[in-house]
Design an enzyme around this catalytic site. Structure first.
Site, PDB file in Angstrom:
ATOM      1  CG  ASP A  70      -0.223   0.047   2.522  1.00 28.54           C
ATOM      2  OD1 ASP A  70       1.011   0.259   2.530  1.00 28.54           O
ATOM      3  OD2 ASP A  70      -0.869  -0.121   3.563  1.00 28.54           O
ATOM      4  CG  ASP A 113      -5.889  -5.454   1.844  1.00 31.28           C
ATOM      5  OD1 ASP A 113      -6.528  -4.730   1.049  1.00 31.28           O
ATOM      6  OD2 ASP A 113      -5.512  -5.054   2.958  1.00 31.28           O
TER       7      ASP A 113
END
Lengths: 379, 379
Positions: free
Chosen positions: B95, B274
């Site tokens: 991320d 996720d």
């Protein structure tokens, strides 16, 4: 099912070391052997799969005091014993719980009857007597169970050590009586090991060995060492006990120690060991390796991408780098505890396995003298 | 080495679900897929061996914010990137760190330039800008890296969500510019995914999808959901985004969610997921199973010696009993965290694998409608 057998395979001509095979109803154990400590039905941070495949454990230890409190004996018996409860099909040894009563419980009172204590988790009161701990160990169902003993503090004076030893001997008789009038619960044979006490006093230790030996048990343990006495004293008393305990029975030195302590005690004639050091110190970042001792918290390992230890046959030790393990331990990641624990245990199992090979090959003593120097190096 | 490819293999006729194959320089990913979260270079309490063999993970996620702080980019680059540092040879996604700056850092200040923050570990000050997070993600070396975005809180009003979305779009342009003028560091191709924002406002989300789609990136992410909005709103916005994002690119719904959230979002056209839920909830004793949800702390499991879950192909889930896992979690044994984490992740991977099979077989919708009821049951 049969009681434990001890088959002596090789005795070193240059030291007291021996290689043997112990047969139990859960399979054989090749000695010298180290037993990982599975306190509360778990070797901390290690799966049973890792114990088998990575650590290559042949027998593990359970703590009666902890198991009695959690999960408790109702669950243990409903499960069909500790082997089934935790999914471990190889041999198990349980201690008697005496040591934990004195080291962990918040209050305890010692009488001839036994030890009355308040447990360290919720304060409930219990009596551990020789009969009670045999009863509990029957329910846990370990292959090897231990007699109830009192372990006096390191440095105890003669009179205290003597009184304590005599109490331990009387308790032993009650343990044996209760053991002989009760039966195995799960269809395989349990074996009771008595424990030598006597502090650091030669004549008491000798007396205790003779008393213990007279019981003709399947194996014998040396207790009351590694409790604060100097290391030379530990070796001295250990040597004396090995000389005075039967040759044809396994000798188990309880709660010892570092890799070099273990290898020295093997040279004196000890066959079995247990210790929380590999797991406890591992969780704090202290690693025992084939090249020496590593404090993985040190910044010097930050960029060391070499394997944790490529000198032993353990997937995790070979796969992960020192830098990665350091990162995990510093960042307090659970995976760090797992890798360090598996590695240290695998190293302990590796050293007893190699000791056995060198005993058989006849060069144990020179190998030992070389290794104790290497293993103690601070890297 | 080649940029990521997305090969659509099957599109469900009764829903938006699709089965596809993503090709990366670290191997292929079969979608729909769930990505275990490996925050600080470790999926908490799970070894990389367990991730491969028990969980059967195909791609994992790393958090840029955490990795930037520990081990830091000097170690990361010296290791040759995150794959080598942690010993994970399959695909990785990172991320951008934006979410953690806002949720974890003790102080932060948002400007056009980026986010200035004090980290939560030692208080050191850093600026995360679009250029900085691309720079950091180059050093980490994930196969898929994310654009820097601002994620407004759930329930943000129109004006705030609009201003925030426009900032995210300007930051995206800077991310792309920096990405295109820098190169892969480790000899394999990295791919940048932009992120749709716009809160719960339909026209903003549509605008954002169009803007993001116009960049023709290798894949596209839907951010800013599962941040406190009602679950119907999440599905509604997710559906709108799936309809307005390219068909021939993977769609990644960030940070979602329960097994039933995931299966519903697959039905809407999402390919990648996720979430920390399987590991975090697992550590607290909440287990997702093929028969429903279990709170393993409950006394009802104390004597249940049946496997944790025999409905999935995971050695640990099949091997250990509910009673044993309950004991470990209640006794706060580390092994309990490991088993619960591995099991929950294996279950998440199992559901996306089965979803894929049912999409291919053509009965996904009826299967999904049956499963969401079973999986949500409290056992």
């Amino acid at each position: 099912m049969a009681a434990l057998e001890f088959l002596l395979q090789h005795t070193d001509t240059n030291s007291g070391a021996r290689a043997a095979k112990i047969l139990t109803d859960h399979g054989e154990i090749l000695t010298p052997i180290f037993m990982p400590v599975g306190t509360v039905a778990s070797v901390k941070a290690v799966t049973q799969q890792q114990l088998l495949n990575d650590v290559k454990a042949q027998i593990i230890l359970g703590n009666t005091y902890h198991l009695f409190l959690r999960p408790g004996m109702d669950v243990m018996q409903a499960a069909g014993g500790l082997h089934k409860f935790m999914g471990w099909d190889k041999p198990i040894l349980t201690d008697s719980g005496g040591y934990q009563v004195f080291s962990l419980s918040s209050k305890r009172k010692l009488t001839e009857e036994g030890a009355l204590f308040q447990n360290h988790i919720n304060g409930s009161k219990h009596l551990f007597s020789p009969e009670a701990v045999i009863h509990i160990q029957r329910k846990i169902g370990a292959d090897i169970i231990m007699a109830f003993d009192e372990c006096p503090p390191g440095g105890s004076l003669y009179d205290y050590a003597n009184t304590s030893m005599e109490l331990t001997h009387r308790w032993l008789d009650r343990c044996i009586a209760h053991f002989e009038t009760t039966t195995d619960l799960y269809g395989y044979t349990q074996n009771l090991f008595p424990i030598v006490q006597g502090g650091t006093h030669h004549d008491l230790r000798k007396l205790s060995c003779e008393y213990i030996a007279s019981k003709d048990a399947a194996g014998n343990a040396i207790g009351g060492l590694s409790v604060g006495e100097p290391i030379e004293k530990l070796y001295e008393i250990c040597a004396l006990c090995c000389e005075n305990l039967p040759v044809n029975k396994p000798r188990y030195l309880m709660g010892v120690g570092t890799p070099w302590n273990i290898i020295e005690a093997i040279a004196l004639g000890v066959d079995m060991f247990d210790c929380v050091m590999p797991t406890r110190n591992g969780r704090n970042g202290m690693l025992f390796t084939t090249k020496g001792v590593i404090n993985i918290n040190n910044k010097k390992w930050e960029n060391d991408f070499s394997p944790i230890d490529d000198g032993i046959d353990c997937e995790l030790s070979n796969y992960y780098s020192k830098a990665y393990l350091r990162h995990l331990i510093v960042a307090k990641e659970i995976l760090g505890l797992q890798i360090a624990s598996v590695h240290n245990l695998a190293f302990y199992l590796d050293i007893v396995t190699k000791a056995r090979e060198h005993i058989t090959a006849g060069d144990f003593l020179s190998w030992k003298n070389e290794m104790v120097i290497i293993w103690q190096q601070r890297l």
